[in-house]
Design a protein around this motif. Structure first.
Motif, PDB file in Angstrom:
ATOM      1  N   GLN A 219       0.804  -1.222   0.000  1.00 53.97           N
ATOM      2  CA  GLN A 219       0.000   0.000   0.000  1.00 53.97           C
ATOM      3  C   GLN A 219       0.837   1.272   0.000  1.00 53.97           C
ATOM      4  O   GLN A 219       0.288   2.371  -0.155  1.00 53.97           O
ATOM      5  CB  GLN A 219      -0.929  -0.001   1.213  1.00 53.97           C
ATOM      6  CG  GLN A 219      -1.971  -1.101   1.198  1.00 53.97           C
ATOM      7  CD  GLN A 219      -2.798  -1.096  -0.070  1.00 53.97           C
ATOM      8  OE1 GLN A 219      -3.598  -0.203  -0.310  1.00 53.97           O
ATOM      9  NE2 GLN A 219      -2.591  -2.103  -0.911  1.00 53.97           N
ATOM     10  N   PHE A 222       0.404   3.489  -3.064  1.00 50.30           N
ATOM     11  CA  PHE A 222      -0.786   4.336  -3.119  1.00 50.30           C
ATOM     12  C   PHE A 222      -0.660   5.520  -2.167  1.00 50.30           C
ATOM     13  O   PHE A 222      -1.058   6.641  -2.498  1.00 50.30           O
ATOM     14  CB  PHE A 222      -2.031   3.517  -2.781  1.00 50.30           C
ATOM     15  CG  PHE A 222      -2.288   2.389  -3.728  1.00 50.30           C
ATOM     16  CD1 PHE A 222      -2.658   2.635  -5.033  1.00 50.30           C
ATOM     17  CD2 PHE A 222      -2.149   1.070  -3.327  1.00 50.30           C
ATOM     18  CE1 PHE A 222      -2.895   1.590  -5.922  1.00 50.30           C
ATOM     19  CE2 PHE A 222      -2.384   0.022  -4.192  1.00 50.30           C
ATOM     20  CZ  PHE A 222      -2.754   0.288  -5.503  1.00 50.30           C
ATOM     21  N   VAL A 223      -0.103   5.275  -0.993  1.00 50.07           N
ATOM     22  CA  VAL A 223       0.062   6.344  -0.011  1.00 50.07           C
ATOM     23  C   VAL A 223       1.050   7.392  -0.506  1.00 50.07           C
ATOM     24  O   VAL A 223       0.862   8.595  -0.291  1.00 50.07           O
ATOM     25  CB  VAL A 223       0.528   5.751   1.337  1.00 50.07           C
ATOM     26  CG1 VAL A 223       0.940   6.844   2.306  1.00 50.07           C
ATOM     27  CG2 VAL A 223      -0.581   4.903   1.945  1.00 50.07           C
ATOM     28  N   GLY A 225       1.839   7.787  -3.766  1.00 55.44           N
ATOM     29  CA  GLY A 225       1.514   8.216  -5.119  1.00 55.44           C
ATOM     30  C   GLY A 225       2.557   7.819  -6.138  1.00 55.44           C
ATOM     31  O   GLY A 225       2.826   8.583  -7.083  1.00 55.44           O
ATOM     32  N   THR A 251       7.600  11.247  -4.994  1.00 58.04           N
ATOM     33  CA  THR A 251       6.414  11.123  -4.149  1.00 58.04           C
ATOM     34  C   THR A 251       5.445  12.279  -4.402  1.00 58.04           C
ATOM     35  O   THR A 251       5.856  13.442  -4.521  1.00 58.04           O
ATOM     36  CB  THR A 251       6.825  11.116  -2.668  1.00 58.04           C
ATOM     37  OG1 THR A 251       7.643   9.987  -2.427  1.00 58.04           O
ATOM     38  CG2 THR A 251       5.606  11.051  -1.763  1.00 58.04           C
ATOM     39  N   ASP A 255      -0.882  13.223  -2.018  1.00 62.21           N
ATOM     40  CA  ASP A 255      -1.273  11.869  -1.593  1.00 62.21           C
ATOM     41  C   ASP A 255      -0.794  11.575  -0.177  1.00 62.21           C
ATOM     42  O   ASP A 255      -1.523  10.988   0.639  1.00 62.21           O
ATOM     43  CB  ASP A 255      -0.680  10.834  -2.559  1.00 62.21           C
ATOM     44  CG  ASP A 255      -1.614  10.514  -3.707  1.00 62.21           C
ATOM     45  OD1 ASP A 255      -2.835  10.468  -3.462  1.00 62.21           O
ATOM     46  OD2 ASP A 255      -1.133  10.328  -4.832  1.00 62.21           O
ATOM     47  N   SER A 259      -3.222  10.863   3.007  1.00 64.98           N
ATOM     48  CA  SER A 259      -3.090   9.578   3.702  1.00 64.98           C
ATOM     49  C   SER A 259      -2.826   9.775   5.186  1.00 64.98           C
ATOM     50  O   SER A 259      -3.420   9.091   6.035  1.00 64.98           O
ATOM     51  CB  SER A 259      -1.962   8.761   3.076  1.00 64.98           C
ATOM     52  OG  SER A 259      -2.207   8.518   1.712  1.00 64.98           O
ATOM     53  N   SER A 432      -5.220   6.752  -2.522  1.00 64.88           N
ATOM     54  CA  SER A 432      -4.420   6.902  -1.297  1.00 64.88           C
ATOM     55  C   SER A 432      -5.300   6.806  -0.059  1.00 64.88           C
ATOM     56  O   SER A 432      -4.844   6.365   1.002  1.00 64.88           O
ATOM     57  CB  SER A 432      -3.665   8.239  -1.313  1.00 64.88           C
ATOM     58  OG  SER A 432      -4.567   9.323  -1.479  1.00 64.88           O
TER      59      SER A 432
END
Length: 756
Positions: A219, A222-223, A225, A251, A255, A259, A432
């Motif tokens: 994950q 997603f956190v 980006g 990064t 996001d 998060s 995110s």
């Protein structure tokens, strides 16, 4: 010293060996069913059995008949709505773990739930996506359809031609789920639900902790980006972290901020829910609230275009037509499907057991396998992926007042409404946010690291199983890690059974209780008597260990002593034949003038292992007395050995042979052996396997340790001659015979108080 006020009891009964007890007490004859009898019974059908089978296959019939509409319906509605909102969010979030488009998670939160409503036996678990299973499916999906931007599959799988990458992945996940369902259904039909017993709580804890770390790493993209390809196989977590650290400068700050805000708020509110759960009528659905807020903010400020945030995107309305599984994918995924089937069932069954105990009803393991098998087969036909139960979602369903699976069915209806009507509202949701929600929900699994110090203090082998499973699953992947954990667990069981803690027992003075002689002070051990206890089954792997510990306990090697005695007999016979040794009324007389040397006769060495034979000698030799011609044989002060078989649950053929060899060696050096507390089935097996002969006889078996000890003290009164008068009285042998006669023996020829 007797404890003041302690209750006492006195038992007057005959001294029993197994044979004497069997003679006086007739056993009830019981017909033992053969395997053929069990097979016939399994396939015999009548109306009553057909009715029972129908009720067991459709448990919903049993609890619907007793459903209390006025008392339960409102609670089920509240619980169903709350659980449904959480199921929508988790369906989207956990679908990312499976490397599939998010909306397919809604399918997994709907179809399996409907089937489980009809077939499941648990009234409280919430069926649907489970993060560990989602990650295991994702590893298979990324192995077959890598996330490398290339078109087409990397392996030659028929049936994937002309499909987009997402469609290929969905077909792989649904086919894998179909195969998982077939395996679970087959295990349920074959009544092998017991396989989950081999997954101990320690192993499951270590495995789920490792899975939580995998989920956390998966994950991060997603956190943060980042665009990180999905990797699978051994060391994939290391390679994924390497890619993330190499791209860390790219990064997406927006996001990260989203998060962090989501994680902090959700974590705080969930802690408040836990702390004040007794005062809150319903836990605050903070994940749902934050998701709605995040969707609104993302739509209002156009996060996707302005900040380049990756969002859920288009969610198609309605359900897709059913699809047949791809048989070629079955061949490619069969190895991974089995651990997925086992883990999915094991987790769901464990959670179901907790709620079944709490609410006082029963669940049936084989029926649960059938329920999950059919759920996964049915769901896979509509493109959902493998279902189990998420702990947090089940907790919501139970804590909000859910009484039956009506709550689960209502949660599926909520998911259906989102899928058919309002799914478009979730399109601006940043991924995110889903990643943050997944990470926060990992807290329970990650906190299992606290188990390690406790396990190390209480049970080091279990701690080794936990750490071995956890680290193997982290480094090798979840499928290979589970297999490695099972291997470590089985090795720990084998080691415990193969090297048990054997002990020498002694009598607790003034009682009929026997404990480890190293643990107590006020004990009594008659001279020449040893009590040996082995606290485990005896089988091919530990029989040599048992024999070695037995030799260590008695203090001599009986085979070596026997050989020394037979060598001494050979020499005595040879000396008598030559005239160098004569027998007189005072004993043997050495008539040789020179020194007598022991000769090594290498012929007939196997005769040294046979029982000592005195038939052509003028007298039976006392081996503990001084021998003629300076012959030296090891002294054996032991005259009786008791083997405590109370903890021996089975013997195999190898153990029978080894045990008989040990008993014969001891008997041939004039040590009486007694076996006590032997399981009746083991005793019957000894008879069936022709264990007994002229040397090893059934008369050596006694009911209890105390029976055997009293028999020995009666047979060897000289055992207590060197004790003080007080100790002598304490060890008086008093036997009540069925005829009413009382025989006792003490130093003064009087009948003392019955004591031991």
């Amino acid at each position: 010293m007797m404890r003041p006020g302690a209750k006492q009891y006195m038992v007057a009964r005959p001294l029993y060996s197994e044979e004497s007890f069997a003679e006086e007490h007739e056993k009830v004859y019981r017909h033992r069913k053969t395997m053929l009898d069990h097979v016939k019974q399994y396939f015999t059908c009548d109306s009553q059995r057909a009715k029972s089978a129908a009720l067991s296959l459709l448990p919903v019939i049993s609890w619907v008949k007793i459903y209390r509409i006025k008392e339960w319906l409102l609670s089920d509605i509240v619980s169903g709505v709350s659980t449904g909102l959480v199921a929508v969010l988790q369906g989207l979030a956990y679908c990312l773990l499976a490397s599939l488009p998010p909306w397919y998670g809604l399918f997994s939160a709907f179809f399996p739930v409907v089937v489980y409503f009809l077939l499941g036996t648990s009234r409280h678990i919430s069926v649907g996506p489970f993060p560990v299973l989602s990650l295991m499916i994702g590893s298979v999906v990324t192995r077959l359809i890598p996330d490398d931007g290339l078109e087409g599959p990397p392996v030659n799988i028929t049936g994937l031609e002309g499909l987009s990458k997402d469609e290929q992945r969905v077909l792989v996940a649904s086919s894998l789920t179909f195969l998982v369902g077939i395996m679970q259904l087959a295990m349920g039909i074959l009544q092998v639900g017991f396989v989950v017993m081999y997954l101990s709580d320690t192993l499951v804890s270590g495995f789920t902790t490792a899975a939580a770390i995998h989920i956390l790493v998966s994950q991060l993209k997603f956190v943060l980006g980042l665009q990180v390809p999905g990797l699978s196989g051994p060391l994939s977590i290391i390679y994924t972290l390497e890619i993330i650290f190499n791209k860390i400068t790219s990064t997406n700050v927006c996001d990260v901020v989203i998060s962090l805000v989501i994680m902090v708020i959700v974590f705080i509110v969930k802690e408040l829910n836990d702390r004040f759960k007794s005062k809150l009528p319903v836990p605050i659905p903070i994940e749902v609230i934050m998701t709605v807020i995040a969707c609104g903010v993302s739509y209002a400020f156009d996060f996707k275009s302005r900040y380049g945030i990756d969002v859920v995107g288009h969610i198609p309305k309605g359900y897709e037509p059913p699809v047949a599984p791809n048989m070629h994918i079955f061949k490619e995924t069969a190895v991974e499907a089995f651990p997925i089937a086992i883990v999915g069932f094991a987790v769901a069954f464990s959670v179901a057991k907790v709620y079944a105990v709490k609410h006082d009803y029963t669940i049936e393991g084989n029926q649960e396998l059938i329920a999950f098998g059919v759920s996964n087969i049915f769901g896979a036909s509509f493109k959902s992926f493998a279902a189990s139960t998420a702990l947090s979602r089940s907790a919501v369903q139970e804590s909000t007042g859910g009484k039956t699976q009506v709550a689960g069915l209502l949660s599926a209806i909520i998911v259906m409404i989102v899928t058919l009507a309002i799914g478009f509202l979730l399109e601006p949701l940043p991924k995110s946010v889903l990643g943050a929600v997944v990470i926060v929900n990992l807290k329970g699994m990650l906190m299992q690291f606290k188990d390690v110090p406790y396990l190390w203090r209480r049970d080091k082998p279990d701690c080794v199983v936990w750490m071995g499973t956890c680290f193997a699953s982290i480094l090798l992947g979840l499928d290979l890690g589970l297999a490695a954990g099972l291997g470590v667990e089985l090795i720990s069981v084998v080691i415990r059974a193969q090297f048990p803690r054997c002990s020498v027992l002694a009598n607790i003075r003034g009682t009929d209780i026997y404990k480890d002689r190293k643990d107590y002070i006020d004990i009594y051990e008659p001279e020449g008597v040893k009590i040996f206890r082995i606290p485990s089954p005896i089988f091919f792997a530990n029989i040599e260990f048992f024999r070695g510990k037995l030799v260590e306990a008695v203090g001599f090697n009986p085979l070596r002593v026997l050989r020394k005695r037979n060598k001494a007999l050979r020499m005595i016979r040879k000396l008598l034949k030559k005239g160098d040794l004569q027998w007189t009324s005072k004993g043997f007389l050495n008539t040789s003038c020179g020194p007598i040397k022991e000769s090594e006769d290498e012929s007939n060495m196997e005769e040294l292992d046979l029982p000592t034979d005195f038939k052509d000698l003028p007298v039976r030799i006392d081996w503990n007395a001084e021998l003629p011609a300076n012959i030296i044989v090891p002294r054996v002060d032991l005259h009786s050995l008791i083997l405590d078989f109370a903890a021996v649950s089975f013997l195999d053929i190898s153990a029978l042979k080894g045990l008989k060899t040990s008993l014969k060696e001891l008997i041939r050096v004039e040590v009486d052996v007694y076996i006590v507390a032997c399981d009746p089935y083991i005793l019957q097996k000894l008879h069936d396997c022709c264990f007994f002969d002229d040397e090893v006889q059934p008369s050596m078996f006694f009911l209890t340790l105390h029976d055997a000890m009293l028999h020995i003290l009666e047979k060897h009164p000289e055992t207590t001659e060197k004790k003080s008068d007080y100790e002598k009285i304490m060890t008086t042998v008093t036997i009540h015979h069925p005829g009413g006669n009382l025989r006792s023996r003490d130093r003064f020829g009087q009948v003392p108080e019955t004591r031991f």
